[in-house]
Design a protein around this motif. Structure first.
Motif, mmCIF file in Angstrom:
data_model
loop_
_atom_site.group_PDB
_atom_site.id
_atom_site.type_symbol
_atom_site.label_atom_id
_atom_site.label_comp_id
_atom_site.label_asym_id
_atom_site.label_seq_id
_atom_site.Cartn_x
_atom_site.Cartn_y
_atom_site.Cartn_z
ATOM 1 N N ASP A 336 45.957 25.695 -72.190
ATOM 2 C CA ASP A 336 47.330 26.155 -72.434
ATOM 3 C C ASP A 336 47.388 27.598 -72.923
ATOM 4 O O ASP A 336 48.377 28.305 -72.678
ATOM 5 N N VAL A 337 46.345 28.030 -73.631
ATOM 6 C CA VAL A 337 46.298 29.418 -74.109
ATOM 7 C C VAL A 337 46.367 30.377 -72.926
ATOM 8 O O VAL A 337 47.146 31.340 -72.920
ATOM 9 N N LEU A 338 45.564 30.105 -71.907
ATOM 10 C CA LEU A 338 45.481 30.988 -70.746
ATOM 11 C C LEU A 338 46.694 30.827 -69.838
ATOM 12 O O LEU A 338 47.202 31.806 -69.285
ATOM 13 N N THR A 339 47.189 29.601 -69.709
ATOM 14 C CA THR A 339 48.394 29.359 -68.910
ATOM 15 C C THR A 339 49.589 30.115 -69.493
ATOM 16 O O THR A 339 50.407 30.679 -68.758
ATOM 17 N N ALA A 340 49.675 30.146 -70.831
ATOM 18 C CA ALA A 340 50.783 30.849 -71.497
ATOM 19 C C ALA A 340 50.760 32.335 -71.163
ATOM 20 O O ALA A 340 51.812 32.943 -70.887
ATOM 21 N N PHE A 341 49.574 32.945 -71.155
ATOM 22 C CA PHE A 341 49.456 34.360 -70.802
ATOM 23 C C PHE A 341 49.840 34.589 -69.345
ATOM 24 O O PHE A 341 50.583 35.531 -69.027
ATOM 25 N N LEU A 342 49.347 33.729 -68.461
ATOM 26 C CA LEU A 342 49.638 33.896 -67.035
ATOM 27 C C LEU A 342 51.137 33.754 -66.767
ATOM 28 O O LEU A 342 51.716 34.534 -65.993
ATOM 29 N N ASN A 343 51.787 32.806 -67.423
ATOM 30 C CA ASN A 343 53.221 32.600 -67.207
ATOM 31 C C ASN A 343 54.051 33.790 -67.671
ATOM 32 O O ASN A 343 55.120 34.076 -67.112
ATOM 33 N N LYS A 344 53.574 34.489 -68.701
ATOM 34 C CA LYS A 344 54.295 35.678 -69.173
ATOM 35 C C LYS A 344 54.219 36.827 -68.163
ATOM 36 O O LYS A 344 55.125 37.659 -68.078
ATOM 37 N N VAL A 345 53.121 36.873 -67.409
ATOM 38 C CA VAL A 345 52.893 38.002 -66.495
ATOM 39 C C VAL A 345 53.443 37.730 -65.100
ATOM 40 O O VAL A 345 54.005 38.630 -64.464
#
Length: 350
Positions: A336-345
């Motif tokens: 979820d940490v990495l998914t959260a970053f990807l969703n922001k970009v």
């Protein structure tokens, strides 16, 4: 918690940091004039931006510990927020120096620090002091923690990496001497990875991991292998929006063409241009007038750079999602940490 509430809670921690840092100067018996100057430097240059990097430390820590930032108790929240502010101090250090190197006029809607009355070249030392402030607050709040050396090592490594990216950017894209032969996609990739991706994407997550007790080299490599290409994608997106986005959309007037930036857009154009189109770029790129800029923008449209970008975006996002799906969570790391970053970009428009 709303974005505004989260930002307010985060900023409240900075007020205490400023007090702690100025107290150090008081303990050294510095004259009040110097103390006031340092305090003004901190307040003018550090908290004015979006604070995405600092807030990402808090959000990442919360995800890793199965909670949300608003549920963190005050003591824990303050400690992780201090790590977030350490990144914002690093950002301030880079920006004060960068604005002098680029001879920029404004930053975050106000005059650059070196242009403030009475500052001038004192801003060089002020940038050093913003950098030094990082290690003062880390020593005060983390010296007794087992991961203290990891924090120091990480900040020193990422600072040097960012400076390497800045060096290549400066020697590749001299505003006074435009030479498109110096440009390449390989150079662009190195610049954006070292100048942006390490400190903007990897650093916030790695700091939260260390504080959460997740320090296995395999886990650090897992997040780096996702966050570095994600950071590169973010900067390519930024380059694209600078040229193809509207001022209303991105909140500023794009200047990459006039500033002779080694951007992804011009490197794609160089890759696909005919000899005649290359001559048009040589004659107009990096010029300060609106007509030359318009010719470059039209050429970029003629070359189909928009489609090339959108194809790249879908390809890299699909690849990153596959990587995230394969993350090993057995030692406490969370996808979820990495998914959260990807969703922001992904599909960002500003």
């Amino acid at each position: 918690m709303s974005k505004e509430s989260a930002r307010t809670r985060f900023i409240n921690v900075f007020e205490g940091i400023v007090d702690e840092l100025t107290d150090i100067l008081v303990s050294y018996k510095m004259p009040q004039e110097a103390i006031s100057w340092f305090k003004n430097n901190l307040n003018y240059n550090t908290p004015g931006g979006k604070l995405n990097r600092g807030l990402s430390v808090v959000d990442t820590y919360a995800i890793l510990n199965n909670t949300t930032s608003d549920k963190l108790d005050d003591v824990t929240y303050r400690k992780v927020a201090i790590l977030g502010w350490a990144i914002e101090l690093l950002q301030a250090y880079f920006l004060v120096a960068d604005d002098m190197m680029d001879q920029s006029k404004t930053r975050r809607g106000q005059p650059c620090w070196y242009l403030k009355e009475g500052v001038g070249n004192i801003a060089i030392n002020d940038s050093f002091m913003l950098d030094g402030a990082i290690y003062e607050i880390l020593r005060k709040h983390f010296r007794k923690d087992s991961y203290y050396v990891d924090l120091l090592d990480l900040f020193h490594e990422v600072t040097f990496q960012t400076e390497l990216g800045q060096l290549l950017d400066l020697v590749t894209a001299d505003e006074e001497h435009v030479d498109l032969d110096k440009f390449s996609l390989e150079k662009h990739s190195f610049i954006v990875i070292f100048k942006t991706a390490f400190y903007s994407f990897y650093l916030p997550v790695a700091l939260a991991m260390y504080m959460s007790g997740i320090n296995n080299e395999k886990d650090l490599k897992q997040v780096k292998d996702v966050l570095i290409p994600l950071g590169e994608y973010f900067q390519i997106q930024d380059d694209f929006l600078d040229c193809f986005g509207t001022p209303e959309q991105i909140g500023k007037i794009g200047t990459d063409i006039k500033d002779n930036k080694c951007s992804w857009v011009v490197n794609q154009a160089l890759l696909h241009a005919t000899p005649e189109q290359r001559k048009l770029l040589d004659d107009n790129y990096g010029k300060k007038d609106d007509e030359s800029e318009a010719r470059c923008k039209q050429l970029f449209k003629d070359l189909g750079i928009e489609k090339i970008y959108h194809d790249y975006e879908e390809s890299i996002v699909q690849k990153l999602r596959q990587q995230i799906d394969q993350i090993d969570e057995s030692r406490g790391l969370k996808k979820d940490v990495l998914t959260a970053f990807l969703n922001k970009v992904y599909k960002r428009s500003k």
